[in-house]
Design an enzyme around this catalytic site. Structure first.
Site, PDB file in Angstrom:
ATOM      1  N   ARG A  98       0.883  -1.173   0.000  1.00 60.09           N
ATOM      2  CA  ARG A  98       0.000   0.000   0.000  1.00 60.09           C
ATOM      3  C   ARG A  98       0.914   1.214   0.000  1.00 60.09           C
ATOM      4  O   ARG A  98       1.632   1.462   0.976  1.00 60.09           O
ATOM      5  CB  ARG A  98      -0.921   0.007   1.215  1.00 60.09           C
ATOM      6  CG  ARG A  98      -1.598   1.352   1.417  1.00 60.09           C
ATOM      7  CD  ARG A  98      -2.717   1.312   2.405  1.00 60.09           C
ATOM      8  NE  ARG A  98      -3.869   0.619   1.850  1.00 60.09           N
ATOM      9  CZ  ARG A  98      -5.099   0.681   2.363  1.00 60.09           C
ATOM     10  NH1 ARG A  98      -5.335   1.405   3.429  1.00 60.09           N
ATOM     11  NH2 ARG A  98      -6.098   0.019   1.807  1.00 60.09           N
ATOM     12  N   HIS A 151      -7.094   0.764  -6.527  1.00 60.18           N
ATOM     13  CA  HIS A 151      -7.365  -0.073  -5.351  1.00 60.18           C
ATOM     14  C   HIS A 151      -8.078  -1.355  -5.820  1.00 60.18           C
ATOM     15  O   HIS A 151      -9.265  -1.561  -5.557  1.00 60.18           O
ATOM     16  CB  HIS A 151      -8.232   0.706  -4.360  1.00 60.18           C
ATOM     17  CG  HIS A 151      -8.251   0.127  -2.971  1.00 60.18           C
ATOM     18  ND1 HIS A 151      -7.540  -1.014  -2.618  1.00 60.18           N
ATOM     19  CD2 HIS A 151      -8.910   0.524  -1.849  1.00 60.18           C
ATOM     20  CE1 HIS A 151      -7.773  -1.276  -1.335  1.00 60.18           C
ATOM     21  NE2 HIS A 151      -8.590  -0.362  -0.845  1.00 60.18           N
ATOM     22  N   GLN A 189     -10.106  -3.739  -3.446  1.00 60.73           N
ATOM     23  CA  GLN A 189     -11.403  -3.190  -3.059  1.00 60.73           C
ATOM     24  C   GLN A 189     -12.454  -3.497  -4.124  1.00 60.73           C
ATOM     25  O   GLN A 189     -13.566  -3.914  -3.814  1.00 60.73           O
ATOM     26  CB  GLN A 189     -11.290  -1.678  -2.849  1.00 60.73           C
ATOM     27  CG  GLN A 189     -12.567  -1.032  -2.384  1.00 60.73           C
ATOM     28  CD  GLN A 189     -12.990  -1.543  -1.015  1.00 60.73           C
ATOM     29  OE1 GLN A 189     -12.199  -1.515  -0.085  1.00 60.73           O
ATOM     30  NE2 GLN A 189     -14.219  -2.011  -0.877  1.00 60.73           N
ATOM     31  N   ASP A 191     -17.154   7.322  -1.670  1.00 53.22           N
ATOM     32  CA  ASP A 191     -15.899   7.195  -0.926  1.00 53.22           C
ATOM     33  C   ASP A 191     -15.582   8.568  -0.343  1.00 53.22           C
ATOM     34  O   ASP A 191     -16.206   9.573  -0.709  1.00 53.22           O
ATOM     35  CB  ASP A 191     -14.781   6.712  -1.885  1.00 53.22           C
ATOM     36  CG  ASP A 191     -13.445   6.508  -1.184  1.00 53.22           C
ATOM     37  OD1 ASP A 191     -13.418   6.372   0.065  1.00 53.22           O
ATOM     38  OD2 ASP A 191     -12.400   6.484  -1.873  1.00 53.22           O
ATOM     39  N   CYS A 233     -16.284   1.841   0.511  1.00 54.20           N
ATOM     40  CA  CYS A 233     -15.107   1.012   0.817  1.00 54.20           C
ATOM     41  C   CYS A 233     -14.725   1.092   2.287  1.00 54.20           C
ATOM     42  O   CYS A 233     -14.062   0.193   2.802  1.00 54.20           O
ATOM     43  CB  CYS A 233     -13.942   1.445  -0.060  1.00 54.20           C
ATOM     44  SG  CYS A 233     -13.510   3.182   0.130  1.00 54.20           S
ATOM     45  N   ARG A 238     -13.752  -8.363   1.519  1.00 61.96           N
ATOM     46  CA  ARG A 238     -12.329  -8.139   1.238  1.00 61.96           C
ATOM     47  C   ARG A 238     -11.537  -9.415   1.537  1.00 61.96           C
ATOM     48  O   ARG A 238     -10.634  -9.799   0.803  1.00 61.96           O
ATOM     49  CB  ARG A 238     -11.786  -6.990   2.102  1.00 61.96           C
ATOM     50  CG  ARG A 238     -12.339  -5.609   1.760  1.00 61.96           C
ATOM     51  CD  ARG A 238     -11.817  -5.126   0.426  1.00 61.96           C
ATOM     52  NE  ARG A 238     -10.367  -5.118   0.360  1.00 61.96           N
ATOM     53  CZ  ARG A 238      -9.575  -4.150   0.821  1.00 61.96           C
ATOM     54  NH1 ARG A 238     -10.106  -3.083   1.370  1.00 61.96           N
ATOM     55  NH2 ARG A 238      -8.260  -4.219   0.709  1.00 61.96           N
TER      56      ARG A 238
HETATM   57  N1   CP Z   1     -11.202  -0.046   2.291  1.00 63.48           N
HETATM   58  C1   CP Z   1      -9.939  -0.138   2.730  1.00 63.48           C
HETATM   59  O1   CP Z   1      -8.996  -0.363   1.980  1.00 63.48           O
HETATM   60  O2   CP Z   1      -9.814   0.015   4.083  1.00 63.48           O
HETATM   61  P1   CP Z   1      -8.473   0.199   4.912  1.00 63.48           P
HETATM   62  O3   CP Z   1      -7.873   1.526   4.523  1.00 63.48           O
HETATM   63  O4   CP Z   1      -8.902   0.145   6.335  1.00 63.48           O
HETATM   64  O5   CP Z   1      -7.524  -0.922   4.558  1.00 63.48           O
HETATM   65  N1  NVA Z   2      -9.786   6.779  -1.421  1.00 59.93           N
HETATM   66  C1  NVA Z   2      -9.432   6.385  -0.078  1.00 59.93           C
HETATM   67  C2  NVA Z   2      -9.664   4.928   0.121  1.00 59.93           C
HETATM   68  C3  NVA Z   2      -9.312   4.396   1.479  1.00 59.93           C
HETATM   69  C4  NVA Z   2      -9.538   2.920   1.596  1.00 59.93           C
HETATM   70  C5  NVA Z   2      -7.984   6.748   0.192  1.00 59.93           C
HETATM   71  O1  NVA Z   2      -7.147   6.537  -0.695  1.00 59.93           O
HETATM   72  O2  NVA Z   2      -7.677   7.254   1.271  1.00 59.93           O
END
Ligand code: CP
Ligand code: NVA
Length: 306
Positions: A101, A128, A131, A223, A263, A291
Site C-alpha cells: 500500500r 485499489h 477493493q 468514498d 469502501c 475483502r
Molecule cells: N477499504 C480499505 O482499503 O480500508 P483500509 O484503509 O482500512 O484498509
Molecule cells: N480513497 C481512499 C480509500 C481508502 C480505503 C484513500 O485513498 O484514502
C-alpha cells in the site's frame, strides 16, 4: 492468472468472474482451503494506514495455513534510503508474495518489476483493485448475475473509483459516475475502462450530476472526499464536494431494491449521511467482510493453489 495483481485490467477475460466464484466458495466453505498455503508467507508493506486491508490479509493468510508479516516504511530500511528494487529482490528471497500500500503508484510497479514473487496492489494513489473485487462480490451476492447491473459512483474520481470503473468494465456492469468539476476520473483509466467495456456491451457514463448518475442504479457508491495524502486539501474539497452527499433523497433516485456501498472508512455527514450508511440499504459491512474472501482467492490463484 497474471503474475501480479496491480490493476483489475491485469486480469484476462473470465479471470475476474472465476476469482469471484472462488471467493464465494471460500465464504460458503471456509474449511475448504484450511492448510492449502501451509508454509507460505506474504509480506504486507504499508506506507499508509489501514484497518481492513491489513487485517483481512493477515487473517485470510492465516486461514489458508500461511503466515503474514506486517511491514511499514518506519521499520524497513526503505525509510533510510534502501531502494525499492533492492527491497524487492531481498524480500523475494524470504516471502512467497508481497502486498503493498503506497502513495506513488510507480512504487508498486517498481516492486513488481524487481520482485521474483507475485505482487499485490493493496492501494496506491491511483488504484485499489482488491477493493473492487470485494465490491463486485457484494453486488453479486445481492443480485446474482452481474451483467446488466449498474453501479453509480458519487464523488471523487479517485483510486477506488478508478478500480471500480475498470472492474465494472471487465465484468460487463454499467457504471455511471458523478464528480464535481476538476475531480473527474483520470483520462487514461477512463479510456482503458471504455475499451474493456466495449467488448462486454457495458456502458460508462461520466458527468457532474449526482441525481442523473444515481437514477435507476442497482448500487450507489461513495468514498471519502479527501483521500490519504490529500489532507492539506481537505478544506477546499469540503467546499468543492458540496451537493455530492449520498442521502435518502439520492438513494430514492436509484432502484427500489438498490444497495449502498462504501469502501470504508466513511465520514458520516460528508460523502454519506448516517441514515444511508447505517440504514437498511447499506451493505458496507458485508463489503468489508468480502475483502477477506476475495483476497484469499487472489492469494490462492497467484500461487497457483486453486
Ligand atoms: N477499504 C480499505 O482499503 O480500508 P483500509 O484503509 O482500512 O484498509
Ligand atoms: N480513497 C481512499 C480509500 C481508502 C480505503 C484513500 O485513498 O484514502
Amino acid at each position: 492468472m497474471p503474475e501480479h495483481l496491480i490493476s483489475i485490467a491485469d486480469l484476462e477475460d473470465g479471470q475476474l468472474e472465476s476469482l469471484l466464484e472462488l471467493a464465494l466458495e471460500l465464504q460458503a466453505r471456509p474449511e475448504a482451503h484450511r492448510r492449502t498455503l501451509h508454509g507460505k508467507s506474504i509480506g504486507l508493506y504499508f506506507e499508509k494506514s489501514s484497518t481492513r486491508t491489513r487485517v483481512s490479509f493477515e487473517v485470510g493468510m492465516g486461514q489458508l495455513g500461511g503466515q503474514a508479516i506486517f511491514l511499514t516504511t518506519r521499520d524497513l530500511q526503505i525509510g533510510r534510503g534502501e531502494t525499492i528494487a533492492d527491497t524487492a529482490r531481498v524480500l523475494s528471497r524470504y516471502v512467497d508474495m508481497l502486498m503493498l500500500r503506497t502513495f506513488e503508484h510507480s512504487t508498486v510497479v517498481e516492486m513488481a518489476r524487481h520482485a521474483t514473487v507475485p505482487v499485490i496492489n493493496g492501494l496506491t494513489d491511483e488504484l485499489h483493485p482488491c477493493q473492487a473485487l470485494a465490491d463486485l462480490m457484494t453486488v453479486h451476492r445481492e443480485f446474482g448475475e452481474l451483467r446488466g447491473r449498474r453501479i453509480a459512483y458519487i464523488g471523487d474520481g479517485n483510486n477506488v473509483a478508478h478500480s471500480l470503473m475498470i472492474a465494472c468494465a471487465r465484468a460487463g456492469v454499467d457504471f455511471s459516475i458523478a464528480s464535481p468539476p476538476g475531480y473527474a476520473v483520470a483520462d487514461k483509466y477512463l479510456e482503458l475502462a471504455r475499451g474493456l467495456a466495449a467488448g462486454k456491451g457495458a456502458g460508462i457514463e461520466t458527468g457532474s450530476d449526482p441525481q442523473a448518475a444515481a437514477a435507476g442504479a442497482d448500487a450507489v457508491y461513495s468514498d471519502v472526499w479527501t483521500s490519504m495524502g490529500q489532507e492539506k486539501e481537505r478544506k477546499q474539497r469540503l467546499a468543492d464536494f458540496e451537493g455530492y452527499t449520498v442521502d435518502d433523497d439520492l438513494m430514492a433516485r436509484a432502484k427500489g431494491d438498490a444497495i449502498y456501498l462504501h469502501c470504508l472508512p466513511c465520514h458520516r455527514g460528508e460523502e454519506v449521511t448516517a441514515s444511508v450508511v447505517d440504514g437498511p440499504q447499506s451493505r458496507v459491512f458485508d463489503q468489508a467482510e468480502n475483502r477477506m474472501h476475495t483476497q484469499k482467492a487472489v492469494m490462492l490463484r497467484l500461487l497457483d493453489h486453486a
